[in-house]
Design a protein around this motif. Structure first.
Motif, mmCIF file in Angstrom:
data_model
loop_
_atom_site.group_PDB
_atom_site.id
_atom_site.type_symbol
_atom_site.label_atom_id
_atom_site.label_comp_id
_atom_site.label_asym_id
_atom_site.label_seq_id
_atom_site.Cartn_x
_atom_site.Cartn_y
_atom_site.Cartn_z
ATOM 1 N N PHE A 120 0.837 -1.207 0.000
ATOM 2 C CA PHE A 120 0.000 0.000 0.000
ATOM 3 C C PHE A 120 0.873 1.260 0.000
ATOM 4 O O PHE A 120 0.607 2.223 -0.732
ATOM 5 C CB PHE A 120 -0.913 -0.018 1.220
ATOM 6 C CG PHE A 120 -1.692 1.248 1.423
ATOM 7 C CD1 PHE A 120 -2.631 1.677 0.487
ATOM 8 C CD2 PHE A 120 -1.497 2.025 2.558
ATOM 9 C CE1 PHE A 120 -3.356 2.853 0.680
ATOM 10 C CE2 PHE A 120 -2.210 3.193 2.764
ATOM 11 C CZ PHE A 120 -3.137 3.610 1.815
ATOM 12 N N HIS A 121 1.915 1.274 0.797
ATOM 13 C CA HIS A 121 2.808 2.434 0.854
ATOM 14 C C HIS A 121 3.503 2.637 -0.494
ATOM 15 O O HIS A 121 3.646 3.766 -0.971
ATOM 16 C CB HIS A 121 3.847 2.222 1.957
ATOM 17 C CG HIS A 121 4.704 3.418 2.212
ATOM 18 N ND1 HIS A 121 4.237 4.593 2.758
ATOM 19 C CD2 HIS A 121 6.032 3.627 1.979
ATOM 20 C CE1 HIS A 121 5.210 5.467 2.862
ATOM 21 N NE2 HIS A 121 6.321 4.906 2.394
ATOM 22 N N MET A 147 -5.005 1.264 -2.186
ATOM 23 C CA MET A 147 -5.315 0.078 -1.390
ATOM 24 C C MET A 147 -5.878 -1.034 -2.259
ATOM 25 O O MET A 147 -5.551 -2.225 -2.059
ATOM 26 C CB MET A 147 -6.299 0.441 -0.276
ATOM 27 C CG MET A 147 -6.677 -0.730 0.632
ATOM 28 S SD MET A 147 -5.247 -1.445 1.478
ATOM 29 C CE MET A 147 -4.969 -0.192 2.760
ATOM 30 N N GLU A 148 -6.701 -0.678 -3.225
ATOM 31 C CA GLU A 148 -7.233 -1.698 -4.133
ATOM 32 C C GLU A 148 -6.100 -2.391 -4.889
ATOM 33 O O GLU A 148 -6.080 -3.619 -5.013
ATOM 34 C CB GLU A 148 -8.208 -1.057 -5.116
ATOM 35 C CG GLU A 148 -9.519 -0.596 -4.481
ATOM 36 C CD GLU A 148 -10.436 0.056 -5.494
ATOM 37 O OE1 GLU A 148 -10.071 0.082 -6.693
ATOM 38 O OE2 GLU A 148 -11.519 0.536 -5.105
ATOM 39 N N VAL A 200 -9.605 -7.914 4.718
ATOM 40 C CA VAL A 200 -10.924 -7.295 4.856
ATOM 41 C C VAL A 200 -10.929 -6.223 5.942
ATOM 42 O O VAL A 200 -11.332 -5.074 5.698
ATOM 43 C CB VAL A 200 -11.999 -8.365 5.147
ATOM 44 C CG1 VAL A 200 -13.359 -7.704 5.358
ATOM 45 C CG2 VAL A 200 -12.073 -9.383 4.014
ATOM 46 N N VAL A 201 -10.486 -6.595 7.145
ATOM 47 C CA VAL A 201 -10.551 -5.665 8.277
ATOM 48 C C VAL A 201 -9.441 -4.622 8.199
ATOM 49 O O VAL A 201 -9.686 -3.421 8.396
ATOM 50 C CB VAL A 201 -10.477 -6.436 9.607
ATOM 51 C CG1 VAL A 201 -10.471 -5.473 10.795
ATOM 52 C CG2 VAL A 201 -11.635 -7.423 9.710
ATOM 53 N N VAL A 206 -7.187 0.969 7.970
ATOM 54 C CA VAL A 206 -6.151 1.862 7.430
ATOM 55 C C VAL A 206 -6.777 3.068 6.740
ATOM 56 O O VAL A 206 -6.369 4.219 6.952
ATOM 57 C CB VAL A 206 -5.239 1.093 6.460
ATOM 58 C CG1 VAL A 206 -4.321 2.047 5.700
ATOM 59 C CG2 VAL A 206 -4.407 0.064 7.216
ATOM 60 N N LEU A 207 -7.788 2.826 5.931
ATOM 61 C CA LEU A 207 -8.419 3.936 5.209
ATOM 62 C C LEU A 207 -9.195 4.847 6.165
ATOM 63 O O LEU A 207 -9.230 6.067 5.972
ATOM 64 C CB LEU A 207 -9.346 3.382 4.129
ATOM 65 C CG LEU A 207 -8.641 2.628 2.990
ATOM 66 C CD1 LEU A 207 -9.663 2.048 2.022
ATOM 67 C CD2 LEU A 207 -7.671 3.540 2.251
ATOM 68 N N ALA A 208 -9.813 4.271 7.179
ATOM 69 C CA ALA A 208 -10.571 5.088 8.134
ATOM 70 C C ALA A 208 -9.646 5.937 9.006
ATOM 71 O O ALA A 208 -10.004 7.043 9.419
ATOM 72 C CB ALA A 208 -11.443 4.202 9.002
ATOM 73 N N LEU A 209 -8.449 5.430 9.288
ATOM 74 C CA LEU A 209 -7.506 6.135 10.163
ATOM 75 C C LEU A 209 -6.321 6.699 9.388
ATOM 76 O O LEU A 209 -5.256 6.910 9.957
ATOM 77 C CB LEU A 209 -7.011 5.178 11.257
ATOM 78 C CG LEU A 209 -8.086 4.556 12.155
ATOM 79 C CD1 LEU A 209 -7.477 3.520 13.093
ATOM 80 C CD2 LEU A 209 -8.803 5.642 12.956
#
Length: 396
Positions: A120-121, A147-148, A200-201, A206-209
């Motif tokens: 992702f990074h 992220m996708e 999934v989690v 990561v996206l929410a925070l």
């Protein structure tokens, strides 16, 4: 009663409360209960230690101080799901498995989170906004797209790694010892649940925070390893030769490792029952018992067999019901507390006491000698059904 049943544990506690100063309660059941209590009491400490050590490693290897907390939540959720499934299915989990499962699942499956976050990074750094901000900028839409791509690129690698790990744990289920199946199946399921939570989690967290993660960004405190990479590639021939030499030495060494089958030696020395055994070990022997179970063998024949067993080196005592009660006395007249120790239905037992200080090799030789001697002992007693005794089993 089972040795771990609540009634057994309560009985042991009641007996301990009756003991005075200088009096001890020892035996395999007592040691097992004390080991269970010790393991359960130390489990929180083990989990905290594993979490702290893993957190310190992740702080050094990851670019944000928020990521270790997110990883812990992800794998912690997978562990919680795993234990919840065991509860829902009505499965009993060994206290040994329960003591180490959390730490093992954290250590074994944390890599999956690291793989996804590194990908992702890297994907964020490839975007124009992310590259200008060192991989930490860009809109939420760009982060979602990164992220996708990260999930798509790492899912196969994560799943392949997880399946091989789960297969290794699941292979423990082939062990005849129940502990292997208990731990193997639980850990195999835990690995697969960790993959699900990672794919999934973890992305959701990561996206929410993301804003918190970006604010707590810090430089990765690891070297680039370019020198090592160059050394390995350019010196591949001598590196391979050294690796081959080490492999030969390792193979020779692994074939000469001595195995220990003394479970008592793994117990902490300060456990009450173990401390008592060590204190009185020089004057007390024969506290390790073996049971010979025979079907349809008369008591007088078992009595002659135990007489022969008492003459064997390493056997400090042997007895059956006929050694306690005259064989002419009908079984119905024998008190239940006495008869139940030696007789159950058509099965009769002889109880052997052996020197608890015997080495592993001596104990293995003793068991082999007893199994070889059983048919001969019953033949000497004119036992027509010696085949039943030869099928009898001894257990420590």
């Amino acid at each position: 009663e089972d040795s771990s049943s609540p009634r057994t544990v309560q009985a042991i506690d009641d007996i301990k409360r009756l003991l005075g100063e200088g009096q001890y309660l020892v035996g395999e059941v007592v040691s097992g209960i004390e080991m269970k209590e010790l393991g359960m009491s130390q489990m929180p400490r083990m989990i905290r230690t594993a979490a702290v050590l893993i957190f310190l490693v992740l702080i050094v290897t990851l670019p944000s101080a928020a990521m270790p907390f997110i990883f812990m939540v992800t794998i912690g959720a997978a562990y919680a799901y795993n234990m919840a499934i065991s509860y829902a299915l009505g499965q009993k989990v060994s206290y040994l498995t329960s003591s180490v499962a959390a730490a093992m699942q954290l250590g074994v499956t944390m890599d999956y989170c690291i793989f996804l976050m590194h990908s992702f990074h890297a994907e964020r750094q490839q975007s124009p906004a992310g590259a200008s901000a060192g991989g930490n900028g860009g809109s939420s839409a760009e982060a979602e797209a990164a992220m996708e791509r990260a999930i798509a690129k790492t899912a196969n690698a994560i799943l392949s790694s997880a399946l091989t790990t789960a297969a290794g744990f699941a292979a423990l289920a082939l062990m005849r010892v129940r502990l292997g199946a208990d731990m193997g199946l639980l850990m195999a399921r835990g690995v697969l649940l960790s993959v699900v939570c990672t794919l999934v989690v973890l992305p959701s967290l990561v996206l929410a925070l993301q804003s918190v993660i970006d604010r707590l960004t810090h430089p990765v405190l690891l070297p680039s390893f370019r020198g090592l990479a160059s050394l390995v590639v350019r010196g591949r021939v001598p590196v391979f030769a050294v690796a081959l030499l080490v492999l030969v030495v390792g193979f020779v060494g692994s074939s000469r490792v001595s195995l220990s089958y003394d479970i008592d030696s793994t117990f902490p020395r300060d456990m009450p029952s173990i401390a008592a055994m060590e204190e009185f070990g020089d004057v007390v022997s024969g506290l390790r018992e073996m049971y010979i179970v025979a079907r349809g063998v008369p008591g007088w024949r078992l009595q002659r067999m135990t007489a022969a067993l008492r003459g064997m080196d390493g056997v400090t005592g042997a007895g059956c019901l006929a050694d306690v009660v005259d064989p002419a006395v009908p079984l119905d007249f024998v008190p239940d507390g006495v008869a139940s120790r030696y007789v159950a239905g058509e099965y009769s037992a002889a109880i052997l006491s052996v020197d608890s200080r015997a080495s592993d090799e001596a104990m293995n030789s003793l068991i082999a000698g007893i199994r070889e001697m059983l048919p001969r002992a019953l033949d000497q007693a004119n036992a027509s059904d010696a085949s039943d005794a030869s099928g009898a089993s001894g257990a420590l």
